[in-house]
Design a protein around this motif. Sequence first.
Motif, mmCIF file in Angstrom:
data_model
loop_
_atom_site.group_PDB
_atom_site.id
_atom_site.type_symbol
_atom_site.label_atom_id
_atom_site.label_comp_id
_atom_site.label_asym_id
_atom_site.label_seq_id
_atom_site.Cartn_x
_atom_site.Cartn_y
_atom_site.Cartn_z
ATOM 1 N N LYS A 44 0.834 -1.204 0.000
ATOM 2 C CA LYS A 44 0.000 0.000 0.000
ATOM 3 C C LYS A 44 0.870 1.257 0.000
ATOM 4 N N GLU A 47 2.356 1.754 -3.363
ATOM 5 C CA GLU A 47 1.340 2.278 -4.266
ATOM 6 C C GLU A 47 1.185 3.785 -4.085
ATOM 7 N N ARG A 48 1.181 4.234 -2.822
ATOM 8 C CA ARG A 48 1.036 5.665 -2.558
ATOM 9 C C ARG A 48 2.250 6.434 -3.064
ATOM 10 N N CYS A 51 2.321 6.930 -6.703
ATOM 11 C CA CYS A 51 1.145 7.580 -7.282
ATOM 12 C C CYS A 51 1.528 8.866 -8.008
ATOM 13 N N ARG A 74 3.129 7.464 -15.987
ATOM 14 C CA ARG A 74 2.399 7.777 -14.769
ATOM 15 C C ARG A 74 2.854 9.103 -14.212
ATOM 16 N N HIS A 106 -2.956 12.479 -7.069
ATOM 17 C CA HIS A 106 -3.413 11.111 -6.824
ATOM 18 C C HIS A 106 -4.129 10.596 -8.066
ATOM 19 N N HIS A 107 -3.785 9.383 -8.471
ATOM 20 C CA HIS A 107 -4.500 8.717 -9.565
ATOM 21 C C HIS A 107 -5.736 8.049 -8.970
ATOM 22 N N HIS A 110 -5.355 3.809 -10.070
ATOM 23 C CA HIS A 110 -3.899 3.801 -10.063
ATOM 24 C C HIS A 110 -3.333 3.340 -11.401
ATOM 25 N N TRP A 111 -2.220 3.979 -11.783
ATOM 26 C CA TRP A 111 -1.629 3.646 -13.074
ATOM 27 C C TRP A 111 -1.187 2.199 -13.147
ATOM 28 N N THR A 117 -2.953 8.913 -16.842
ATOM 29 C CA THR A 117 -2.492 10.140 -16.189
ATOM 30 C C THR A 117 -3.088 11.320 -16.943
ATOM 31 N N HIS A 130 -3.904 11.489 1.303
ATOM 32 C CA HIS A 130 -3.310 10.528 0.370
ATOM 33 C C HIS A 130 -3.013 9.218 1.095
ATOM 34 N N HIS A 134 -4.575 5.302 0.401
ATOM 35 C CA HIS A 134 -3.777 4.125 0.056
ATOM 36 C C HIS A 134 -3.645 3.147 1.210
#
Length: 165
Positions: A44, A47-48, A51, A74, A106-107, A110-111, A117, A130, A134
């Motif tokens: 997680k 991922e953040r 981002c 991204r 923030h996507h 997520h890409w 993007t 954020h 995540h």
Amino acid sequence: MHALDTGLVPQRTHMQVTTSLETLLGLSGAPAAEMEFSLPISAKAVERLACDCSITRIVLDSDSMVIDVGRAKRKISGPTYKALKVRDQGCVWPGCDRPATWTSGHHLVHWVRGGPTNLPNLALLCYRHHWMVHEGEWQIVRSNDGEILIVPPTMTFGPPPRGPD
Ligand SMILES: [Zn+2]
Ligand SMILES: [Zn+2]
């Protein structure tokens, strides 16, 4: 021997994360990623961090493959980021008044999961919100008329954790 990068102008934090594709996709049972000079971090958190532009390279180490996903589209480009700041002006979380300078992009999708993007898929979030999206499992979605909606974490009751034998 390590050369010191004293000549570099600090922009956004640049770091390299060694991870597996499974970790990046957050599959359960995947090993934690290792950040340079740091402790293993969760999928997680990866991922953040991934981002926005804060990671320039992610090296995937599954099957001894080294893949540079820094090539993936991204990174929020300058003009897109500028437009994003004009549109959102700050953290989009309802009731949050953090200005744009305190936020990162923030996507919404997520890409890693194929989210583009572009402006409709991007939103500014401050560090705290954020993190909540995540790691805190809150969800942020944009409705068809452009309104930001926040969905709190759902309570799930799985099988109880297994105790020691
Ligand atoms: Zn994000
Ligand atoms: Zn916020």
